[in-house]
Design an enzyme around this catalytic site. Structure first.
Site, mmCIF file in Angstrom:
data_model
loop_
_atom_site.group_PDB
_atom_site.id
_atom_site.type_symbol
_atom_site.label_atom_id
_atom_site.label_comp_id
_atom_site.label_asym_id
_atom_site.label_seq_id
_atom_site.Cartn_x
_atom_site.Cartn_y
_atom_site.Cartn_z
ATOM 1 N N LEU A 84 0.812 -1.219 0.000
ATOM 2 C CA LEU A 84 0.000 0.000 0.000
ATOM 3 C C LEU A 84 0.844 1.267 0.000
ATOM 4 O O LEU A 84 1.920 1.327 0.591
ATOM 5 C CB LEU A 84 -0.927 0.007 1.226
ATOM 6 C CG LEU A 84 -1.936 -1.146 1.306
ATOM 7 C CD1 LEU A 84 -2.905 -0.915 2.475
ATOM 8 C CD2 LEU A 84 -2.708 -1.340 0.011
ATOM 9 N N HIS A 85 0.313 2.286 -0.676
ATOM 10 C CA HIS A 85 0.952 3.596 -0.740
ATOM 11 C C HIS A 85 -0.135 4.662 -0.607
ATOM 12 O O HIS A 85 -1.313 4.336 -0.375
ATOM 13 C CB HIS A 85 1.741 3.731 -2.046
ATOM 14 C CG HIS A 85 0.952 3.372 -3.283
ATOM 15 N ND1 HIS A 85 -0.179 4.050 -3.669
ATOM 16 C CD2 HIS A 85 1.123 2.377 -4.202
ATOM 17 C CE1 HIS A 85 -0.652 3.513 -4.787
ATOM 18 N NE2 HIS A 85 0.110 2.490 -5.122
ATOM 19 N N HIS A 133 -3.506 4.175 -2.431
ATOM 20 C CA HIS A 133 -4.453 3.288 -1.740
ATOM 21 C C HIS A 133 -5.071 4.019 -0.536
ATOM 22 O O HIS A 133 -6.269 3.910 -0.277
ATOM 23 C CB HIS A 133 -3.743 2.032 -1.234
ATOM 24 C CG HIS A 133 -3.127 1.183 -2.301
ATOM 25 N ND1 HIS A 133 -1.768 1.031 -2.428
ATOM 26 C CD2 HIS A 133 -3.675 0.430 -3.288
ATOM 27 C CE1 HIS A 133 -1.505 0.210 -3.441
ATOM 28 N NE2 HIS A 133 -2.639 -0.161 -3.993
ATOM 29 N N GLN A 135 -5.087 -12.803 -12.184
ATOM 30 C CA GLN A 135 -4.973 -11.625 -13.037
ATOM 31 C C GLN A 135 -3.548 -11.414 -13.549
ATOM 32 O O GLN A 135 -3.274 -10.432 -14.233
ATOM 33 C CB GLN A 135 -5.510 -10.374 -12.335
ATOM 34 C CG GLN A 135 -4.656 -9.836 -11.207
ATOM 35 C CD GLN A 135 -5.370 -8.723 -10.457
ATOM 36 O OE1 GLN A 135 -6.370 -8.950 -9.780
ATOM 37 N NE2 GLN A 135 -4.876 -7.497 -10.588
ATOM 38 N N GLY A 138 -9.356 3.280 -8.054
ATOM 39 C CA GLY A 138 -8.587 4.425 -8.520
ATOM 40 C C GLY A 138 -8.709 4.606 -10.031
ATOM 41 O O GLY A 138 -8.701 3.628 -10.778
ATOM 42 N N GLN A 139 -8.784 5.852 -10.453
ATOM 43 C CA GLN A 139 -8.755 6.170 -11.888
ATOM 44 C C GLN A 139 -7.425 5.733 -12.509
ATOM 45 O O GLN A 139 -7.329 5.564 -13.719
ATOM 46 C CB GLN A 139 -8.943 7.675 -12.080
ATOM 47 C CG GLN A 139 -8.991 8.107 -13.537
ATOM 48 C CD GLN A 139 -8.602 9.553 -13.712
ATOM 49 O OE1 GLN A 139 -9.121 10.417 -13.002
ATOM 50 N NE2 GLN A 139 -7.689 9.834 -14.624
ATOM 51 N N ASP A 161 -6.193 2.928 -12.678
ATOM 52 C CA ASP A 161 -6.477 1.749 -13.504
ATOM 53 C C ASP A 161 -7.782 2.004 -14.256
ATOM 54 O O ASP A 161 -8.816 1.399 -13.984
ATOM 55 C CB ASP A 161 -6.567 0.509 -12.618
ATOM 56 C CG ASP A 161 -5.243 0.193 -11.952
ATOM 57 O OD1 ASP A 161 -4.490 -0.615 -12.497
ATOM 58 O OD2 ASP A 161 -4.948 0.793 -10.893
ATOM 59 N N GLN A 165 -9.624 -0.813 -16.050
ATOM 60 C CA GLN A 165 -10.248 -1.675 -15.035
ATOM 61 C C GLN A 165 -11.587 -1.086 -14.587
ATOM 62 O O GLN A 165 -12.572 -1.813 -14.417
ATOM 63 C CB GLN A 165 -9.293 -1.810 -13.844
ATOM 64 C CG GLN A 165 -9.900 -2.376 -12.585
ATOM 65 C CD GLN A 165 -8.851 -2.610 -11.512
ATOM 66 O OE1 GLN A 165 -8.047 -3.521 -11.613
ATOM 67 N NE2 GLN A 165 -8.835 -1.779 -10.486
ATOM 68 N N SER A 185 2.457 0.387 -6.796
ATOM 69 C CA SER A 185 3.257 -0.587 -6.039
ATOM 70 C C SER A 185 4.452 -1.027 -6.864
ATOM 71 O O SER A 185 5.502 -1.372 -6.331
ATOM 72 C CB SER A 185 2.400 -1.801 -5.679
ATOM 73 O OG SER A 185 1.255 -1.384 -4.966
#
Ligand code: AMP
Length: 258
Positions: free
Chosen positions: A11-12, A15, A39, A125-126, A128, A131, A164
Site C-alpha cells: 500500500l501507498h 491506496h 490476473q 482508482g482512476q 487503472d 479496469q 506498487s
C-alpha cells in the site's frame, strides 16, 4: 454502510486516498489485501510482487479501515473452482490486449470480494482506468447493486503516478519514468489549446515518451471511457491512456480529457 477497497497490498498514498474516501462515506471500511493470481499472466510478476503485510495493516488502519481482509488463495479459489467472470470485448482492449486474461482475473476476484464483504460501495482508482470501465460494465450487466466510486490518481510531487510497481525501479529508471506523466501533461495542454485529432494527441505523447530511449511504449490510446473503443476525435470525458516499459517494469498512466 460497508465500503470495500480492493487492493493487492504494498500500500501507498494512492491506496490510502481510497480508504480515506471510503471512510468519509461508510462506517465500515474493509480494505482487502490479496495478490490475485488469476490476473497475472504466466510470465508476469506474481511471485515477486511486493508483499508488505504488516506495513499495509498499519497504513490501512491509519487511513480509516475498520477491517482488513487478507484471504489465502485457497479461500478465494476453493479447490475445484470452475466459475469465472468475463466481460467480453472490453476485456480485450488496452491493458487487456497486452495482458490476455488479466481482466477476467480482475472481474472474477472483484465479484468474489464484493460478495464476501457484502459491500454497499466499492472504491477504485482512476489510475487503472480500463479496469474501471470493465468493472462498471460488469456491475451493470450482473445487476450488482454495489455503488462503484472512482477516486483521482495520486502522484508524486514530480508527476509520477504512485504504483506498487514503482518499487521495482532503479534510481535511473525512476527518473526515466517521468516521461509517462510528462506525455500526459503535453496531451492535456494540446487538448486545452483546442486540438481534437487523436493522431495529433497520440503523436505528442509518443514524442515525449521517445525522449527516453530506455522507455518502450506498450500502448498509447484515446478511447471512450465506457466502451474503451478508439476515438478519432477527442471529447471531454474521453480517456487518454498509455502504458510503457521502463526497463522490465510495465507502468500505466492516464488522463480524463477536459
Ligand atoms: P492495486 O493494489 O494496484 O491493485 O490497486 C488497488 C486500487 O488502488 C485500484 O483501484 C487502483 O486503481 C488504486 N490505485 C493504485 N494506484 C493509485 C494511485 N496512484 N492513485 C489512486 N488510486 C490508485
Amino acid at each position: 454502510m460497508v465500503a470495500l477497497v480492493p487492493t493487492m497490498g504494498a500500500l501507498h498514498a494512492g491506496h490510502a486516498s481510497l480508504i480515506k474516501a471510503a471512510a468519509e462515506r461508510a462506517d465500515q471500511v474493509v480494505a482487502s489485501l490479496f495478490v490475485n493470481p488469476t490476473q497475472f499472466g504466466p510470465n508476469e510478476d506474481y511471485d515477486r510482487y511486493p508483499r508488505t503485510f504488516d506495513a499495509d495493516c498499519r497504513l490501512a488502519e491509519q487511513a480509516g479501515a475498520t477491517a482488513i481482509f487478507a484471504p489465502a488463495v485457497e479461500e478465494m479459489y476453493p479447490a475445484g473452482s470452475l466459475t469465472f467472470v468475463e466481460v467480453a470485448t472490453l476485456s480485450d482492449r488496452l491493458d487487456g490486449q497486452s495482458r490476455p486474461g488479466h481482466f477476467r482475473g480482475v472481474a472474477t476476484v472483484v465479484t468474489k470480494l464484493l460478495v464476501a464483504a457484502e459491500a454497499d460501495m466499492a472504491f477504485f482508482g482512476q489510475k487503472d482506468a480500463a479496469q474501471v470501465a470493465v468493472l462498471r460494465r460488469m456491475a451493470a450487466d450482473l445487476l450488482i447493486a454495489t455503488e462503484l466510486v472512482v477516486c483521482p490518481i495520486v502522484r508524486e510531487a514530480d508527476g509520477l503516478a504512485l504504483s506498487s510497481r514503482n518499487a521495482y525501479l532503479s534510481p535511473v529508471e525512476r527518473q526515466q519514468a517521468l516521461v509517462l506523466s510528462a506525455a500526459l501533461r503535453q496531451v492535456n495542454e494540446l487538448f486545452r489549446a483546442g486540438v481534437r485529432e487523436s493522431e495529433a494527441l497520440m503523436a505528442i505523447a509518443r514524442k515525449v515518451l521517445s525522449t527516453e530511449p530506455e522507455v518502450r511504449e506498450d500502448y498509447v490510446a484515446l478511447v471512450d471511457w465506457a466502451t474503451l473503443e478508439a476515438r478519432t476525435t477527442a471529447e471531454p470525458g474521453n480517456l487518454f491512456a498509455l502504458a510503457a516499459y521502463v526497463g522490465q517494469t510495465r507502468l500505466i498512466d492516464n488522463l480524463i480529457l477536459g
